[in-house]
Design an enzyme around this catalytic site. Structure first.
Site, PDB file in Angstrom:
ATOM      1  N   ARG A 105     -18.393 120.470  45.026  1.00  0.00           N
ATOM      2  CA  ARG A 105     -19.743 120.681  45.564  1.00  0.00           C
ATOM      3  C   ARG A 105     -19.710 121.804  46.602  1.00  0.00           C
ATOM      4  O   ARG A 105     -20.586 122.638  46.678  1.00  0.00           O
ATOM      5  CB  ARG A 105     -20.313 119.390  46.170  1.00  0.00           C
ATOM      6  CG  ARG A 105     -21.608 119.622  46.936  1.00  0.00           C
ATOM      7  CD  ARG A 105     -22.489 118.398  47.134  1.00  0.00           C
ATOM      8  NE  ARG A 105     -21.811 117.150  47.342  1.00  0.00           N
ATOM      9  CZ  ARG A 105     -21.145 116.784  48.454  1.00  0.00           C
ATOM     10  NH1 ARG A 105     -21.076 117.614  49.480  1.00  0.00           N
ATOM     11  NH2 ARG A 105     -20.550 115.616  48.535  1.00  0.00           N
ATOM     12  N   ASP A 131     -38.673 136.819  44.819  1.00  0.00           N
ATOM     13  CA  ASP A 131     -38.224 136.170  43.588  1.00  0.00           C
ATOM     14  C   ASP A 131     -38.082 137.283  42.548  1.00  0.00           C
ATOM     15  O   ASP A 131     -39.073 137.808  42.040  1.00  0.00           O
ATOM     16  CB  ASP A 131     -39.249 135.111  43.152  1.00  0.00           C
ATOM     17  CG  ASP A 131     -38.801 134.345  41.904  1.00  0.00           C
ATOM     18  OD1 ASP A 131     -38.007 134.904  41.119  1.00  0.00           O
ATOM     19  OD2 ASP A 131     -39.255 133.207  41.707  1.00  0.00           O
ATOM     20  N   LYS A 159     -33.316 132.574  33.255  1.00  0.00           N
ATOM     21  CA  LYS A 159     -34.055 133.565  32.490  1.00  0.00           C
ATOM     22  C   LYS A 159     -33.125 134.728  32.096  1.00  0.00           C
ATOM     23  O   LYS A 159     -32.196 134.511  31.360  1.00  0.00           O
ATOM     24  CB  LYS A 159     -35.272 134.011  33.290  1.00  0.00           C
ATOM     25  CG  LYS A 159     -36.031 132.848  33.994  1.00  0.00           C
ATOM     26  CD  LYS A 159     -36.695 131.877  33.027  1.00  0.00           C
ATOM     27  CE  LYS A 159     -37.188 130.593  33.694  1.00  0.00           C
ATOM     28  NZ  LYS A 159     -38.112 130.741  34.795  1.00  0.00           N
ATOM     29  N   TYR A 216     -45.195 131.745  40.085  1.00  0.00           N
ATOM     30  CA  TYR A 216     -44.658 130.700  39.214  1.00  0.00           C
ATOM     31  C   TYR A 216     -45.172 129.328  39.663  1.00  0.00           C
ATOM     32  O   TYR A 216     -45.056 128.969  40.833  1.00  0.00           O
ATOM     33  CB  TYR A 216     -43.131 130.749  39.243  1.00  0.00           C
ATOM     34  CG  TYR A 216     -42.497 129.675  38.399  1.00  0.00           C
ATOM     35  CD1 TYR A 216     -42.607 129.707  37.018  1.00  0.00           C
ATOM     36  CD2 TYR A 216     -41.813 128.622  38.976  1.00  0.00           C
ATOM     37  CE1 TYR A 216     -42.050 128.716  36.233  1.00  0.00           C
ATOM     38  CE2 TYR A 216     -41.247 127.626  38.205  1.00  0.00           C
ATOM     39  CZ  TYR A 216     -41.366 127.674  36.833  1.00  0.00           C
ATOM     40  OH  TYR A 216     -40.815 126.685  36.062  1.00  0.00           O
TER      41      TYR A 216
END
Ligand SMILES: *Cc1c(COP(=O)(O)O)cnc(C)c1O
Length: 381
Positions: free
Chosen positions: A50, A174, A199, A102
């Site tokens: 992690r 973004d 994406k 978005y």
């Protein structure tokens, strides 16, 4: 050093020869949760996946280099990445976001962050005069998409960044739609870049991942702390898929842009199509600004049909193109923003900005362009 290399080379070499003990060309998938320590007080540099995992670390290094940041943190999705930004703010702070954005980001700010005291407001960043009217001293950050999703509006990053600087406002971009191959906001003065790597970076519609890349070491440290504290990390295997995807980013993006440019021009002339939104078109109002900050038009376009009822026909009749949410993969996808990506934005706001029932968004892939045009032609009817 690497700054002298072209972006094409940087992406093609993403993660090569990172394991010097074997000389593996491809970064190994360190599919392990934890790491043994040689003795008390000693560590290999890795303790627990992690906190840090070698495969993920290679991906993070590549992302930082591509965007020109000091460090990157990779997450399990774009939304996990954007969620981590919370660590940079305090209750009472206000973040001004692009008004055309978005839907998942809108949902996060309105339904989660607001509850914990982080306020949001929505601005048309493409209108610099409106941005300059901002007087609310509680505004601590701008969160910008350019081009916006789905209306492809362009923000003049340099102008907005200069204004933000004068007010001590953090600028977060973004950069999912353009990727660092085409647009590098940190080099224009932005503070933080976020990605839905699901994406273009991964590029094959086969995995989710997200990233935050910071220009400043303090911000990077806070994000990395948040990443470890909240645990929304991308797995070793998905890190590897992301690295593998990034290797072909340049040629995929070039080809998709070429296809998108042709399709956009074709759509403008097609009967039944009322309007096409694409920064590569000569009459796009943000075209000059866009090409001042990006090297290509991208491969997402939106279009309005003259007859709203024809939307159903297009969606049901496409064959080569798939009706699905998401974008940025090698396969072309068509999306209906009203019921899919932007369903969480209230109807009144959607109407105000123009996300209405006649609008379709197309993420153009790398297929043969004639096939895509023929498919749209028969689907539009
Ligand atoms: C998809 C997307 C996101 C969310 O990313 P996920 O990987 O789906 O969590 C954020 N911003 C933009 C612009 C996107 O397209």
């Amino acid at each position: 050093m690497t700054d002298q290399k072209s972006l094409e080379t940087i992406v093609a070499h993403a993660g090569i020869l990172t394991d010097l003990t074997t000389g593996a060309i491809s970064t190994p998938i360190y599919q392990t949760a934890t790491f043994g320590h040689p003795e008390l007080g000693k560590s290999t540099g890795y303790d627990y996946s992690r906190t840090a995992n070698p495969t993920r670390c290679v991906l993070e290094k590549v992302l930082a280099e591509l965007e020109g940041g000091v460090d990157a943190s990779a997450f399990a999705s774009g939304m996990a990445a954007i969620t981590s930004l919370q660590v940079l703010f305090s209750p009472g702070d206000v973040i001004a976001l692009s008004d055309d954005l978005y839907g998942g980001t809108y949902r996060l700010f309105e339904k989660i962050f607001r509850h914990w005291g982080l306020q949001s407001e929505y601005l048309d960043f493409t209108n610099i005069a409106e941005v300059k009217k901002l007087t609310d001293a509680r505004v601590r950050a701008f969160f910008i998409e350019t081009p916006t999703n789905p209306l492809m509006k362009i923000t003049d990053l340099k102008k907005v960044i200069a204004f933000a600087r004068s007010r001590n406002i953090l600028v977060i971009v973004d950069n999912t739609f353009m990727t660092p191959y085409c647009q590098r906001p940190l080099l224009l003065g932005a503070d933080i870049v976020v990605h839905s790597g699901t994406k273009y970076l991964s590029g094959h519609n086969d995995t989710l991942f997200g990233a935050v890349i910071s220009k400043d070491i303090d911000a990077a440290g806070k994000i990395s702390f948040m990443q470890n504290a909240t645990g929304g990390v991308v797995s070793p295997f998905d890190s590897w898929l992301a690295l593998r995807g990034i290797k072909t980013l340049a040629i995929r993006f070039d080809r998709a842009q070429e296809n998108a440019s042709r399709i956009a021009r074709w759509l403008t002339k097609r009967k039944g199509v009322k309007k096409v939104y694409y920064p590569g078109l000569p009459d796009h109002p943000g075209r000059t600004i866009h090409f001042g900050q990006a090297t290509g038009p991208g491969a997402i376009l939106s279009f309005r049909l003259a007859d709203k009822k024809a939307v159903r026909r297009v969606i049901n009749f496409v064959e080569t193109i798939t009706f699905a949410e998401s974008l940025g993969g090698v396969e072309s996808l068509i999306t209906y923003p009203v019921t899919q990506t932007h369903a969480d934005i209230p109807e009144s706001l959607r109407k105000r900005i123009g996300i209405t029932g006649d609008l379709l968004r197309l993420s153009v892939g790398i297929e043969g362009c004639d096939d895509l045009i023929a498919d749209l032609d028969q689907a539009i009817g």
